[in-house]
Motif scaffolding. Structure first.
Motif, PDB file in Angstrom:
ATOM      1  N   LEU A   5      10.936  -3.161 -14.939  1.00 58.63           N
ATOM      2  CA  LEU A   5      10.351  -4.508 -15.048  1.00 58.63           C
ATOM      3  C   LEU A   5       8.834  -4.447 -15.125  1.00 58.63           C
ATOM      4  O   LEU A   5       8.143  -5.394 -14.740  1.00 58.63           O
ATOM      5  CB  LEU A   5      10.787  -5.366 -13.854  1.00 58.63           C
ATOM      6  CG  LEU A   5      12.293  -5.587 -13.665  1.00 58.63           C
ATOM      7  CD1 LEU A   5      12.552  -6.412 -12.404  1.00 58.63           C
ATOM      8  CD2 LEU A   5      12.909  -6.271 -14.879  1.00 58.63           C
ATOM      9  N   LYS A   8       6.143  -7.459 -15.668  1.00 57.54           N
ATOM     10  CA  LYS A   8       6.770  -8.774 -15.519  1.00 57.54           C
ATOM     11  C   LYS A   8       6.402  -9.417 -14.185  1.00 57.54           C
ATOM     12  O   LYS A   8       6.089  -8.727 -13.213  1.00 57.54           O
ATOM     13  CB  LYS A   8       8.298  -8.661 -15.623  1.00 57.54           C
ATOM     14  CG  LYS A   8       8.786  -8.237 -17.016  1.00 57.54           C
ATOM     15  CD  LYS A   8      10.289  -8.283 -17.086  1.00 57.54           C
ATOM     16  CE  LYS A   8      10.790  -7.843 -18.471  1.00 57.54           C
ATOM     17  NZ  LYS A   8      10.377  -8.781 -19.537  1.00 57.54           N
ATOM     18  N   ILE A  10       8.029 -11.959 -11.423  1.00 54.09           N
ATOM     19  CA  ILE A  10       9.338 -12.475 -11.007  1.00 54.09           C
ATOM     20  C   ILE A  10       9.191 -13.275  -9.712  1.00 54.09           C
ATOM     21  O   ILE A  10       8.556 -12.811  -8.765  1.00 54.09           O
ATOM     22  CB  ILE A  10      10.353 -11.338 -10.770  1.00 54.09           C
ATOM     23  CG1 ILE A  10      10.411 -10.406 -11.982  1.00 54.09           C
ATOM     24  CG2 ILE A  10      11.713 -11.915 -10.422  1.00 54.09           C
ATOM     25  CD1 ILE A  10      10.911 -11.043 -13.256  1.00 54.09           C
ATOM     26  N   CYS A  27      12.722  -5.556  -7.474  1.00 50.02           N
ATOM     27  CA  CYS A  27      11.851  -5.961  -8.585  1.00 50.02           C
ATOM     28  C   CYS A  27      10.484  -5.290  -8.470  1.00 50.02           C
ATOM     29  O   CYS A  27       9.937  -4.793  -9.462  1.00 50.02           O
ATOM     30  CB  CYS A  27      11.700  -7.480  -8.606  1.00 50.02           C
ATOM     31  SG  CYS A  27      13.180  -8.376  -9.138  1.00 50.02           S
ATOM     32  N   ALA A  32       7.517  -4.913 -11.150  1.00 50.26           N
ATOM     33  CA  ALA A  32       7.209  -6.335 -11.285  1.00 50.26           C
ATOM     34  C   ALA A  32       6.258  -6.805 -10.192  1.00 50.26           C
ATOM     35  O   ALA A  32       6.225  -6.246  -9.093  1.00 50.26           O
ATOM     36  CB  ALA A  32       8.488  -7.155 -11.231  1.00 50.26           C
ATOM     37  N   ASP A 148       7.974 -14.522 -15.784  1.00 48.70           N
ATOM     38  CA  ASP A 148       8.970 -13.918 -16.673  1.00 48.70           C
ATOM     39  C   ASP A 148      10.397 -14.090 -16.178  1.00 48.70           C
ATOM     40  O   ASP A 148      11.340 -13.975 -16.973  1.00 48.70           O
ATOM     41  CB  ASP A 148       8.674 -12.423 -16.835  1.00 48.70           C
ATOM     42  CG  ASP A 148       7.338 -12.178 -17.501  1.00 48.70           C
ATOM     43  OD1 ASP A 148       7.221 -12.470 -18.698  1.00 48.70           O
ATOM     44  OD2 ASP A 148       6.409 -11.713 -16.801  1.00 48.70           O
ATOM     45  N   GLY A 198      11.793 -15.450 -21.235  1.00 51.25           N
ATOM     46  CA  GLY A 198      11.975 -15.637 -19.802  1.00 51.25           C
ATOM     47  C   GLY A 198      13.443 -15.552 -19.436  1.00 51.25           C
ATOM     48  O   GLY A 198      14.324 -15.605 -20.296  1.00 51.25           O
ATOM     49  N   SER A 279      15.744  -7.646 -17.152  1.00 50.81           N
ATOM     50  CA  SER A 279      15.058  -6.658 -17.992  1.00 50.81           C
ATOM     51  C   SER A 279      15.208  -6.937 -19.486  1.00 50.81           C
ATOM     52  O   SER A 279      16.075  -7.710 -19.922  1.00 50.81           O
ATOM     53  CB  SER A 279      15.610  -5.265 -17.683  1.00 50.81           C
ATOM     54  OG  SER A 279      16.916  -5.123 -18.235  1.00 50.81           O
ATOM     55  N   ASP A 280      14.386  -6.253 -20.261  1.00 54.47           N
ATOM     56  CA  ASP A 280      14.483  -6.339 -21.720  1.00 54.47           C
ATOM     57  C   ASP A 280      15.767  -5.708 -22.223  1.00 54.47           C
ATOM     58  O   ASP A 280      16.257  -6.074 -23.294  1.00 54.47           O
ATOM     59  CB  ASP A 280      13.267  -5.652 -22.356  1.00 54.47           C
ATOM     60  CG  ASP A 280      11.976  -6.407 -22.095  1.00 54.47           C
ATOM     61  OD1 ASP A 280      12.050  -7.641 -21.878  1.00 54.47           O
ATOM     62  OD2 ASP A 280      10.897  -5.777 -22.084  1.00 54.47           O
TER      63      ASP A 280
END
Length: 401
Positions: A5, A8, A10, A27, A32, A148, A198, A279-280
């Motif tokens: 992450l 990002k 969160i 996270c 993140a 995100d 998002g 996650s992506d």
């Protein structure tokens, strides 16, 4: 630290204990920046304190990402609940906190940083209010410039049978779980729409199927699933995904479940799934509108609602026609939990009958022992044979001789 992450931001509600805490730490461990929201209340939603959120921020800043334990308040827990409680008061709102009139930029500057570990900021607002939900998102923007992902774990329990449940036991549970998810989703989705990306994650429970003594909790958790699916449909064209997690993990909620949980894991197991959904990698797989369960080694996806079977009539339906037609054509979809309850009732009845039979047998044995003892005492008190003169002895002469 990992990089699942990386970059990002969160926000996690109910992040002071249990699953929420595990998600916040996971996270941060994956790179993140985290907004830690928790009102810090008891399982019933009372005695708020901001200390629990601040404690998690300190853990993140210190780089303590791998510690298990502190099952604490996971208020997105799996199933079940505590014993009947009488709790009241509009202030009992659960994880999320109040203080909506404070400046998020001031709070963000006061708590948060990147010393030995990750970056985090605490927010102790009540997410059952619109202002509280906004502050969680505004704090992320003020401190880190974007949002995100949001993970809504906050919740409380007020267990009561439906016919005994009061308004004071219904409203706070629905407000914390369902409205508390909406307030954060509402604020975050407006920002994510503009960003073009998002992730929204709600927390439900296996209890969305129904509950014996938690109609408030079950109704809220079912509502969260519909809210998540609505968000997935409405925000898809803006690049925003929405999913739901129904965890089964050892928390202070699951510790009070009045039945054995055959499949159960730890909060950290649930956190791993949440990190993936944020996650992506999950975005690349176009995962949205889904409900996942994770219970220790098991991971499962729930079915989407759909018709099972249908039938058509020539002409209009009447009650009589439906009564003749429905049972043998459309039929029903059996409730798994109802079958489980019936099996439990049958097992309980069999156990009761066995116990009663054993008790009856024990009483019979005890009576037999008492009778046997009484007979023995009587024999000892009475001579078995009268005295008989020996042969050759002179018998006693008759009277008067």
């Amino acid at each position: 630290m990992g990089n699942f992450l990386a970059g990002k931001v969160i926000a996690v509600t109910g992040a002071g204990r249990g699953i929420g805490r595990a998600v916040a730490l996971a996270c941060a461990a994956e790179g993140a920046k985290v907004v830690v929201n928790d009102y810090g209340v008891s399982i019933e939603g009372a005695e708020p304190t901001s200390d629990v959120a601040e404690a998690v921020v300190k853990e993140i800043e210190a780089g303590n990402f791998g510690t298990r334990g502190n099952a604490g308040s996971d208020t997105g827990g799996a199933v079940g609940g505590a014993a009947d409680r009488a709790a009241s008061g509009a202030a009992d709102r659960g994880s999320g906190g109040r203080g909506a009139d404070r400046d998020p930029a001031v709070d963000a500057g006061r708590s948060g940083g990147s010393r030995a570990g990750g970056e985090a900021v605490a927010v102790a607002d009540d997410i059952s209010t619109m202002a509280g939900g906004r502050r969680v998102v505004e704090t992320a923007l003020a401190r880190y410039g974007r949002i995100d992902g949001v993970v809504c774990v906050a919740g409380i329990l007020r267990e009561r049978m439906l016919f005994n449940m009061s308004e004071e036991e219904w409203d706070p549970v629905v407000a914390t779980h369902l409205k508390g998810t909406f307030t954060v989703f509402r604020a975050a989705s407006a920002v994510m729409r503009k960003q073009g990306s998002g992730t929204l994650i709600g927390f439900t429970s296996g209890n969305h199927q129904g509950s014996v003594s938690q109609a408030n909790y079950s109704a809220a958790k079912g509502g969260i699933i519909s809210l998540v699916r609505s968000a997935a449909l409405g925000l898809h064209k803006y690049g925003v995904t929405a999913n739901c997690v129904a965890p089964v993990a050892r928390t202070r909620m699951s510790a009070n479940v009045p039945m054995e949980l055959n499949e159960i894991g730890d909060p950290e197991d649930v956190a791993a799934l949440v990190v993936y959904l944020l996650s992506d990698r999950a975005r690349e797989e176009r995962i949205t509108g889904q409900v996942y369960t994770i219970a220790g080694p098991k991971i499962a996806v729930w079915a989407q609602p759909r018709e099972l079977r249908s039938a058509y009539a020539d002409g209009s339906w009447t009650p009589e026609r439906i009564a003749d037609f429905l049972p043998g054509s459309v039929g029903t979809d059996p409730m798994p939990m109802l079958a489980q309850l019936e099996a439990m009732a049958q097992a309980a009845a069999a156990a009761k009958a066995k116990a009663e039979a054993e008790a009856t047998a024990a009483v019979a044995v005890e009576k037999a022992v008492v009778v046997e003892k009484a007979v023995a005492v009587e024999k000892q008190a009475t001579p078995e044979h009268a005295a008989t003169p020996e042969k050759g002895d002179n018998p006693r002469p008759p009277h008067g001789v």
